[in-house]
Write a protein that holds these residues in place. Structure first.
Motif, mmCIF file in Angstrom:
data_model
loop_
_atom_site.group_PDB
_atom_site.id
_atom_site.type_symbol
_atom_site.label_atom_id
_atom_site.label_comp_id
_atom_site.label_asym_id
_atom_site.label_seq_id
_atom_site.Cartn_x
_atom_site.Cartn_y
_atom_site.Cartn_z
ATOM 1 N N ASN A 41 2.295 1.854 -3.342
ATOM 2 C CA ASN A 41 1.309 2.416 -4.265
ATOM 3 C C ASN A 41 1.000 3.866 -3.929
ATOM 4 N N SER A 54 -5.392 7.579 -12.838
ATOM 5 C CA SER A 54 -6.441 8.465 -13.337
ATOM 6 C C SER A 54 -7.064 9.278 -12.213
ATOM 7 N N PHE A 55 -7.291 8.629 -11.074
ATOM 8 C CA PHE A 55 -7.927 9.386 -9.999
ATOM 9 C C PHE A 55 -6.941 10.307 -9.302
ATOM 10 N N SER A 85 -6.102 -2.628 -14.418
ATOM 11 C CA SER A 85 -7.176 -1.901 -13.753
ATOM 12 C C SER A 85 -6.644 -1.138 -12.542
ATOM 13 N N GLU A 86 -5.787 -1.812 -11.769
ATOM 14 C CA GLU A 86 -5.212 -1.186 -10.576
ATOM 15 C C GLU A 86 -4.437 0.083 -10.930
ATOM 16 N N ILE A 108 1.303 7.120 -6.386
ATOM 17 C CA ILE A 108 0.441 8.301 -6.533
ATOM 18 C C ILE A 108 1.296 9.562 -6.529
ATOM 19 N N LEU A 126 -5.316 -8.217 -16.484
ATOM 20 C CA LEU A 126 -6.404 -7.248 -16.326
ATOM 21 C C LEU A 126 -6.417 -6.594 -14.954
ATOM 22 N N HIS A 127 -6.105 -7.379 -13.908
ATOM 23 C CA HIS A 127 -6.132 -6.801 -12.565
ATOM 24 C C HIS A 127 -5.085 -5.699 -12.420
ATOM 25 N N LEU A 158 -4.431 1.895 -13.732
ATOM 26 C CA LEU A 158 -5.197 2.961 -14.377
ATOM 27 C C LEU A 158 -6.076 3.696 -13.369
ATOM 28 N N GLN A 159 -6.638 2.959 -12.435
ATOM 29 C CA GLN A 159 -7.448 3.637 -11.412
ATOM 30 C C GLN A 159 -6.588 4.578 -10.583
ATOM 31 N N ILE A 160 -5.449 4.060 -10.098
ATOM 32 C CA ILE A 160 -4.581 4.896 -9.257
ATOM 33 C C ILE A 160 -4.178 6.160 -10.001
ATOM 34 N N LEU A 200 0.831 -1.209 0.000
ATOM 35 C CA LEU A 200 0.000 0.000 0.000
ATOM 36 C C LEU A 200 0.865 1.258 0.000
#
Lengths: 586, 82
Positions: free
Chosen positions: A380, A462-463, A455-456, A384, A451-452, A458-460, A377
């Motif tokens: 990650n 993009s947001f 997705s992980e 960010i 895919l996981h 791109l979410q991190i 965590l």
């Protein structure tokens, strides 16, 4: 076996012959040297080469295995890209320093024993400091001295550890150390290595020195020192829990400062601390996958971090400042630089199709695999911060944002070529991760494009972008510097100067006063006394002896008649006198 | 340079760009919800759109804390060290 040529030799010889060339021939040589070293590495076979016995210790110059080869590849490639970027630099000394630096890094990664490693380690520190000093500004000179002092300290830790290690084990072989066997010696060596890897709290030299280096010098520096340290940590200290924790702390610490710094190159320098943190954490986790990740990330990181430093350096070179508070709207004037910088920024942030996506994720995934969820965590979170600081903040405030007064052009062609090639490599590694994975020390079973993971990431990312644009005003750069742990030695020096000024110089002037009051009158008295002594005693003696000499001379003159028979007679007289003395004594 | 014109085109049509990006963000979340969670061991793998929440909260905290501490005591004038 005997065919092995140490790639460092090209750089050392190149550095020595470079001043003999002028004009185009010089540029050719500047590029030829690293190109030859790349070819050399391409044909290198695994094995032990260049092994000697020196003072009962085995000296190994060439330990070639998968771990050293992956670093050799990226070091020689980076040497080439850096040489292109630095092609316009006039000073021979700058190129020579860079070559010695790259050569010594190669020497360090092929070294099989501590002594060889130590020698190259020190050459690295002493050659790279010139890349700071060649900036020739007052701040750079000072930063260079601090850089050197900190590295000498790290070198001493390493050296002390090395001596204790020799005392303990009787050999100098540099190999994997098990955490259970580690004592003072091993931890001192670890501290020396950790200092070069900018492991907190030994990191402050990096963001202090790198932003003060020359435009081209910073490109070299960001690649070699910390990554050589990652190599030696991966070689000697895999699985050390302290590295997993400190490495993860570094990832967050680095981006924390990167978010608030103003100077583009200082943002990037802090960001090296963060990125090397991933590698150190990977070494600390210590599984095959994590070590692979550390090597892959070192490889990918060298390229995109150099690319970012090239971009920031281009801005500094063309505009004269890299402070975000003074920049803005550069996309119109430096579009190519902007594109290349953005490629570096999205590579480092870990966008799919670029190199960070396939390298950083290996370390994060290995933490996940091992059930180290907190480490994962935090890494990650640092991811960010990476996108936020290097990707969004710098790009936005330098290349977009408000218009600034400056209207520079894109930098010289060699710089653009170097950035273009590096960008291409970042992209190729991102699209064909196997091109990098085949070089790694262990077989790779990891597939970044699942895919996981997509997705992980791109979410991190993009947001993060979303929050950035909502809070962009909060992030406006400020004309400030931020305190870091270098305050202890920088302010320490200041305190020392104050002590010198307030206490030592006060004592000194007191002493001066006392001397004037007491010492001088004593001195005068003393002078008077000795004058009297001189007059009465010395002169008396001297005059007396002069008289005596004159008397002797007067007597001797009587003997010096100038007649040979008189001399012979005198000699015979003396002869008989001696014989008589000898006989009487017998 | 062609790229400069593209960027200026996007800047003129900011509204459209923002709308497109919002749609993209929604698609991302929906995409994550549809992913299988069979071999999820940890809570971070089980929660829907975990990394969306993580991204928003993490980024917010990072900006607030970093800027807050910088304003509190880390930030100094550029000639602080002389």
């Amino acid at each position: 076996m005997d065919r092995w040529i140490h790639p460092a030799i090209f750089f050392f010889i190149g550095a020595l012959i470079l001043p003999l060339f002028r004009g185009k021939a010089k540029k050719f040589v500047i590029l030829l040297i690293p190109a030859l070293s790349i070819i050399d590495v391409a044909f290198m076979m695994e094995g032990i080469y260049g092994s000697y016995n020196f003072l009962n210790a085995d000296i190994i110059f060439g330990r070639v295995d998968k771990l050293s080869l992956v670093f050799a590849w990226v070091f020689t490639i980076m040497g080439f890209l850096g040489a292109i970027y630095a092609l316009h630099v006039e000073e021979d000394g700058h190129h020579m320093a860079a070559y010695f630096y790259v050569g010594a890094s190669l020497g360090a990664i092929f070294a099989g024993d501590y002594l060889t490693l130590f020698i190259f380690w020190e050459i690295m520190a002493f050659s790279s400091v010139f890349l700071v000093w060649y900036r020739k500004e007052k701040k750079s000179i000072a930063a260079g001295y601090r850089y050197l002092l900190v590295h000498v300290f790290g070198g001493l830790c390493f050296f002390t550890g090395m001596m204790l290690y020799y005392y303990k084990t009787g050999n100098m072989v540099f190999d994997k150390i098990l955490p259970a066997n580690a004592g003072v010696a091993e931890y001192l060596i670890l501290a020396g290595f950790a200092l070069n890897a900018a492991v907190i709290p030994l990191h402050a030299w990096l963001p202090d020195a790198y932003p003060e280096a020359t435009v081209a010098g910073a490109v070299f520096m960001c690649a070699f020192t910390t990554k050589t340290a990652v190599y030696v940590l991966a070689r000697g200290f895999p699985g050390f829990e302290i590295l997993a924790i400190l490495g993860t702390a570094m990832t967050v610490y680095g981006v924390f400062y990167a978010v608030i710094e103003n100077d583009m190159r200082r943002v990037l320098a802090y960001h090296i601390v963060s990125q090397v943190g991933y590698m150190v954490a990977g070494v600390g986790i210590g599984t095959e996958m994590a070590l692979n990740g550390a090597c892959a990330h070192a490889f990918a990181h060298i390229l995109y971090k150099a690319l970012l430093f090239m971009g920031a350096g281009s801005v500094l070179y063309m505009v004269g400042t890299a402070k975000l508070s003074k920049l803005g709207g550069l996309y119109k004037y430096m579009p190519l630089t902007m594109i290349f910088y953005v490629v570096g920024a999205i590579s480092i942030s870990g966008f799919p199709l670029f190199s960070g996506f396939v390298s950083k994720s290996m370390i994060v995934a290995s933490a996940h695999h091992e059930g180290r969820i907190w480490l994962m965590l935090l890494m990650n979170l640092a991811g960010i911060g990476t996108f936020l600081s290097v990707g969004l903040k710098v790009t936005y405030f330098a290349f977009f944002g408000k218009e600034s007064a400056v209207q520079p052009k894109d930098p010289p062609k060699n710089m653009l070529w170097s950035m273009g090639l590096t960008s291409a490599l970042c992209f190729i590694i991102g699209v064909y991760p196997n091109s990098l994975y085949v070089l790694l020390p262990f077989p790779v079973e990891y597939h970044p494009y699942n895919l996981h993971h997509l997705s992980e990431m791109l979410q991190i990312l993009s947001f993060t972008g979303l929050v950035f644009f909502l809070l962009v005003k909060k992030l406006a750069p400020e004309d400030k510097i931020n305190l870091d742990l270098d305050i202890f030695y920088r302010a320490g020096a200041w305190v020392f100067m104050k002590i010198d000024e307030k206490i030592i110089s006060v004592l000194d002037s007191l002493w001066g006063e006392a001397y004037r009051a007491i010492g001088l009158s004593l001195l005068f008295k003393n002078a008077r006394l000795s004058y009297g002594f001189d007059r009465k005693v010395i002169d008396g003696v001297v005059d007396g002896s002069a008289t005596a000499v004159r008397m002797v001379g007067f007597v001797v003159r009587k003997l010096q008649t100038g007649k040979v028979q008189a001399y012979i007679g005198l000699a015979l007289l003396m002869f008989f006198l001696i014989v008589w003395i000898l006989l009487v004594r017998m | 340079m062609r790229i400069v014109q593209y960027i200026e085109f996007l800047r003129r049509n900011m509204k459209g760009l923002v709308r497109a990006l919002i749609v993209y963000l929604i698609v991302l979340v929906v995409f994550d919800v549809t992913l299988s969670r069979h071999d999820a061991h940890y809570i971070i793998d089980k929660v829907y759109a975990f990394w969306t929440i993580f991204g928003i909260v993490g980024c917010f905290i990072l900006i607030k804390v970093a800027k807050g501490i910088a304003h509190l005591f880390l930030g100094k004038d550029e000639d602080f060290y002389g």
